[in-house]
Design a protein around this motif. Sequence first.
Motif, PDB file in Angstrom:
ATOM      1  N   ARG A 125       0.843  -1.202   0.000  1.00 28.01           N
ATOM      2  CA  ARG A 125       0.000   0.000   0.000  1.00 28.01           C
ATOM      3  C   ARG A 125       0.881   1.256   0.000  1.00 28.01           C
ATOM      4  O   ARG A 125       0.615   2.215  -0.725  1.00 28.01           O
ATOM      5  N   ALA A 126       1.953   1.253   0.800  1.00 29.23           N
ATOM      6  CA  ALA A 126       2.887   2.380   0.827  1.00 29.23           C
ATOM      7  C   ALA A 126       3.544   2.548  -0.539  1.00 29.23           C
ATOM      8  O   ALA A 126       3.692   3.670  -1.035  1.00 29.23           O
ATOM      9  N   ALA A 127       3.908   1.429  -1.155  1.00 27.38           N
ATOM     10  CA  ALA A 127       4.516   1.479  -2.485  1.00 27.38           C
ATOM     11  C   ALA A 127       3.546   2.064  -3.504  1.00 27.38           C
ATOM     12  O   ALA A 127       3.927   2.878  -4.356  1.00 27.38           O
ATOM     13  N   THR A 128       2.286   1.688  -3.416  1.00 25.89           N
ATOM     14  CA  THR A 128       1.264   2.219  -4.308  1.00 25.89           C
ATOM     15  C   THR A 128       1.093   3.724  -4.100  1.00 25.89           C
ATOM     16  O   THR A 128       0.954   4.483  -5.065  1.00 25.89           O
ATOM     17  N   ASN A 129       1.127   4.153  -2.840  1.00 26.52           N
ATOM     18  CA  ASN A 129       1.036   5.590  -2.550  1.00 26.52           C
ATOM     19  C   ASN A 129       2.184   6.345  -3.210  1.00 26.52           C
ATOM     20  O   ASN A 129       1.993   7.437  -3.747  1.00 26.52           O
ATOM     21  N   ILE A 130       3.373   5.761  -3.176  1.00 26.43           N
ATOM     22  CA  ILE A 130       4.547   6.403  -3.766  1.00 26.43           C
ATOM     23  C   ILE A 130       4.406   6.488  -5.282  1.00 26.43           C
ATOM     24  O   ILE A 130       4.629   7.542  -5.877  1.00 26.43           O
ATOM     25  N   THR A 131       4.038   5.396  -5.913  1.00 30.92           N
ATOM     26  CA  THR A 131       3.919   5.411  -7.374  1.00 30.92           C
ATOM     27  C   THR A 131       2.748   6.269  -7.837  1.00 30.92           C
ATOM     28  O   THR A 131       2.825   6.894  -8.890  1.00 30.92           O
ATOM     29  N   ARG A 145       7.807   9.445 -12.556  1.00 31.72           N
ATOM     30  CA  ARG A 145       8.816   9.472 -11.495  1.00 31.72           C
ATOM     31  C   ARG A 145       8.268  10.270 -10.318  1.00 31.72           C
ATOM     32  O   ARG A 145       7.612  11.281 -10.508  1.00 31.72           O
ATOM     33  N   THR A 146       8.573   9.806  -9.111  1.00 33.06           N
ATOM     34  CA  THR A 146       8.116  10.487  -7.913  1.00 33.06           C
ATOM     35  C   THR A 146       9.265  11.275  -7.313  1.00 33.06           C
ATOM     36  O   THR A 146      10.261  10.699  -6.887  1.00 33.06           O
ATOM     37  N   SER A 147       9.108  12.578  -7.289  1.00 38.64           N
ATOM     38  CA  SER A 147      10.118  13.431  -6.676  1.00 38.64           C
ATOM     39  C   SER A 147       9.798  13.587  -5.191  1.00 38.64           C
ATOM     40  O   SER A 147       8.696  13.257  -4.736  1.00 38.64           O
ATOM     41  N   ARG A 148      10.744  14.112  -4.459  1.00 40.18           N
ATOM     42  CA  ARG A 148      10.508  14.365  -3.040  1.00 40.18           C
ATOM     43  C   ARG A 148       9.353  15.361  -2.863  1.00 40.18           C
ATOM     44  O   ARG A 148       8.536  15.202  -1.960  1.00 40.18           O
ATOM     45  N   ALA A 149       9.298  16.361  -3.711  1.00 36.01           N
ATOM     46  CA  ALA A 149       8.232  17.363  -3.626  1.00 36.01           C
ATOM     47  C   ALA A 149       6.860  16.743  -3.917  1.00 36.01           C
ATOM     48  O   ALA A 149       5.871  17.066  -3.243  1.00 36.01           O
ATOM     49  N   GLU A 150       6.795  15.854  -4.893  1.00 30.27           N
ATOM     50  CA  GLU A 150       5.523  15.193  -5.226  1.00 30.27           C
ATOM     51  C   GLU A 150       5.062  14.312  -4.068  1.00 30.27           C
ATOM     52  O   GLU A 150       3.869  14.267  -3.747  1.00 30.27           O
ATOM     53  N   LEU A 151       5.997  13.618  -3.440  1.00 23.53           N
ATOM     54  CA  LEU A 151       5.608  12.771  -2.316  1.00 23.53           C
ATOM     55  C   LEU A 151       5.146  13.633  -1.148  1.00 23.53           C
ATOM     56  O   LEU A 151       4.161  13.301  -0.486  1.00 23.53           O
ATOM     57  N   LYS A 152       5.846  14.714  -0.892  1.00 17.59           N
ATOM     58  CA  LYS A 152       5.463  15.615   0.203  1.00 17.59           C
ATOM     59  C   LYS A 152       4.022  16.070   0.019  1.00 17.59           C
ATOM     60  O   LYS A 152       3.247  16.106   0.973  1.00 17.59           O
ATOM     61  N   GLU A 153       3.655  16.392  -1.201  1.00 18.25           N
ATOM     62  CA  GLU A 153       2.282  16.810  -1.500  1.00 18.25           C
ATOM     63  C   GLU A 153       1.302  15.651  -1.290  1.00 18.25           C
ATOM     64  O   GLU A 153       0.219  15.830  -0.730  1.00 18.25           O
TER      65      GLU A 153
END
Length: 110
Positions: A15-21, A29-37
């Motif tokens: 589930r965490a992996a899915t949240n990241i992707t 690609r997931t940037s740090r800024a995209e994940l923060k959002e």
Amino acid sequence: MSRIAKADVNAALQRAATNITNAAGADGRTSRAELKEALKGLTGTEKKLTDVFFKFVDHRDFKKGAQVTASDVSRAVSYAKEKLIAKYDLNNNGLSSAEVKKMSLTGKLS
């Protein structure tokens, strides 16, 4: 505390992996800024696990300005299932509280 099935732990990790992707931009690609959002829409343990797991994935292939791809996440999930979770369930009957205490933060959050 009763034993925790590895399948449940692996499902939380997935589930965490899915949240990241899912946080990835149009380039996949997931940037740090995209994940923060994306973390703003999560709560509790799921939010903590997603954040910690992203940092784990990002650290495994660190380069300045690097972004995390779906294949990076997939490789990290496989590694985590084997090295951070399965290796602690020595008798293959689920994770006991004593086994969980020995795990890394990523494993414990999962």
